[in-house]
Motif scaffolding. Structure first.
Motif, PDB file in Angstrom:
ATOM      1  N   ALA A  49      40.908  42.020  31.173  1.00  0.00           N
ATOM      2  CA  ALA A  49      40.338  41.042  32.108  1.00  0.00           C
ATOM      3  C   ALA A  49      41.213  40.940  33.350  1.00  0.00           C
ATOM      4  O   ALA A  49      40.704  40.863  34.476  1.00  0.00           O
ATOM      5  CB  ALA A  49      40.196  39.680  31.434  1.00  0.00           C
ATOM      6  N   ASP A  50      42.524  40.967  33.176  1.00  0.00           N
ATOM      7  CA  ASP A  50      43.445  40.918  34.311  1.00  0.00           C
ATOM      8  C   ASP A  50      43.307  42.181  35.163  1.00  0.00           C
ATOM      9  O   ASP A  50      43.357  42.112  36.393  1.00  0.00           O
ATOM     10  CB  ASP A  50      44.878  40.752  33.821  1.00  0.00           C
ATOM     11  CG  ASP A  50      45.814  40.425  34.960  1.00  0.00           C
ATOM     12  OD1 ASP A  50      45.561  39.431  35.672  1.00  0.00           O
ATOM     13  OD2 ASP A  50      46.807  41.166  35.140  1.00  0.00           O
ATOM     14  N   ARG A  51      43.098  43.317  34.530  1.00  0.00           N
ATOM     15  CA  ARG A  51      42.884  44.564  35.270  1.00  0.00           C
ATOM     16  C   ARG A  51      41.590  44.480  36.085  1.00  0.00           C
ATOM     17  O   ARG A  51      41.527  44.950  37.225  1.00  0.00           O
ATOM     18  CB  ARG A  51      42.840  45.752  34.312  1.00  0.00           C
ATOM     19  CG  ARG A  51      42.952  47.078  35.045  1.00  0.00           C
ATOM     20  CD  ARG A  51      42.931  48.275  34.138  1.00  0.00           C
ATOM     21  NE  ARG A  51      43.892  48.182  33.064  1.00  0.00           N
ATOM     22  CZ  ARG A  51      43.884  48.981  32.002  1.00  0.00           C
ATOM     23  NH1 ARG A  51      42.957  49.917  31.872  1.00  0.00           N
ATOM     24  NH2 ARG A  51      44.790  48.845  31.058  1.00  0.00           N
ATOM     25  N   ALA A  52      40.545  43.895  35.500  1.00  0.00           N
ATOM     26  CA  ALA A  52      39.283  43.718  36.226  1.00  0.00           C
ATOM     27  C   ALA A  52      39.491  42.806  37.436  1.00  0.00           C
ATOM     28  O   ALA A  52      38.976  43.078  38.530  1.00  0.00           O
ATOM     29  CB  ALA A  52      38.212  43.141  35.303  1.00  0.00           C
ATOM     30  N   LEU A  53      40.258  41.749  37.255  1.00  0.00           N
ATOM     31  CA  LEU A  53      40.568  40.834  38.365  1.00  0.00           C
ATOM     32  C   LEU A  53      41.323  41.567  39.463  1.00  0.00           C
ATOM     33  O   LEU A  53      41.006  41.420  40.647  1.00  0.00           O
ATOM     34  CB  LEU A  53      41.370  39.634  37.853  1.00  0.00           C
ATOM     35  CG  LEU A  53      41.864  38.644  38.904  1.00  0.00           C
ATOM     36  CD1 LEU A  53      40.703  38.020  39.662  1.00  0.00           C
ATOM     37  CD2 LEU A  53      42.714  37.569  38.235  1.00  0.00           C
ATOM     38  N   SER A  54      42.280  42.382  39.084  1.00  0.00           N
ATOM     39  CA  SER A  54      43.038  43.156  40.078  1.00  0.00           C
ATOM     40  C   SER A  54      42.133  44.121  40.838  1.00  0.00           C
ATOM     41  O   SER A  54      42.274  44.295  42.054  1.00  0.00           O
ATOM     42  CB  SER A  54      44.171  43.929  39.407  1.00  0.00           C
ATOM     43  OG  SER A  54      45.133  43.055  38.892  1.00  0.00           O
ATOM     44  N   ALA A  55      41.197  44.753  40.119  1.00  0.00           N
ATOM     45  CA  ALA A  55      40.264  45.682  40.771  1.00  0.00           C
ATOM     46  C   ALA A  55      39.375  44.952  41.770  1.00  0.00           C
ATOM     47  O   ALA A  55      39.148  45.436  42.885  1.00  0.00           O
ATOM     48  CB  ALA A  55      39.417  46.403  39.724  1.00  0.00           C
ATOM     49  N   VAL A  56      38.880  43.783  41.394  1.00  0.00           N
ATOM     50  CA  VAL A  56      38.039  42.995  42.307  1.00  0.00           C
ATOM     51  C   VAL A  56      38.850  42.572  43.524  1.00  0.00           C
ATOM     52  O   VAL A  56      38.371  42.661  44.663  1.00  0.00           O
ATOM     53  CB  VAL A  56      37.426  41.768  41.586  1.00  0.00           C
ATOM     54  CG1 VAL A  56      36.823  40.783  42.569  1.00  0.00           C
ATOM     55  CG2 VAL A  56      36.377  42.225  40.591  1.00  0.00           C
ATOM     56  N   ASP A  57      40.086  42.148  43.315  1.00  0.00           N
ATOM     57  CA  ASP A  57      40.928  41.743  44.441  1.00  0.00           C
ATOM     58  C   ASP A  57      41.235  42.924  45.364  1.00  0.00           C
ATOM     59  O   ASP A  57      41.277  42.769  46.590  1.00  0.00           O
ATOM     60  CB  ASP A  57      42.214  41.082  43.952  1.00  0.00           C
ATOM     61  CG  ASP A  57      41.975  39.678  43.435  1.00  0.00           C
ATOM     62  OD1 ASP A  57      40.909  39.089  43.746  1.00  0.00           O
ATOM     63  OD2 ASP A  57      42.855  39.151  42.717  1.00  0.00           O
TER      64      ASP A  57
END
Length: 113
Positions: A49-57
């Motif tokens: 989930a944190d990786r997904a957040l980083s990708a969106v950012d």
């Protein structure tokens, strides 16, 4: 031969994408917190989930740079892709869209005004 794309997005598309990415960012922040609290910060769930957040950012940053280059002068606002004070964000977005509609009166995006 590789096809080169040289198209630019209109302001209305940047505004729509920005709103969707901002909403996705906000959702993922809550998801990371919930999964971290439930499964632990080092769990696969929380880390993905944190990786997904980083990708969106990262995408928000790339799109902010693109919109800055594509929308000249006062026809651009950093709040297209960044969550600032919601009232200020809405005012800036309205100014961007009014300038867009003035330049593109036949644009099929949301009704002018």
């Amino acid at each position: 031969m590789t096809t080169r794309y040289v198209h630019q997005l209109p302001a209305c598309a940047h505004v729509e994408i920005g709103a969707n990415l901002l909403a996705t960012h906000d959702y993922l922040v809550h998801l990371v917190t919930d999964l971290s609290n439930t499964y632990g910060k080092t769990s696969t769930q929380a880390m993905l989930a944190d990786r997904a957040l980083s990708a969106v950012d990262s995408l928000r940053q790339v799109m902010e740079n693109a919109s800055s280059a594509e929308l000249p002068g006062d026809r651009w606002a950093s709040s297209i892709y960044r969550g600032t004070d919601e009232g200020m964000r809405q005012d800036e977005i309205q100014q961007v869209m009014e300038a867009h509609w003035a330049d593109n009166p036949t644009c099929p995006c949301t009704a002018n005004g």
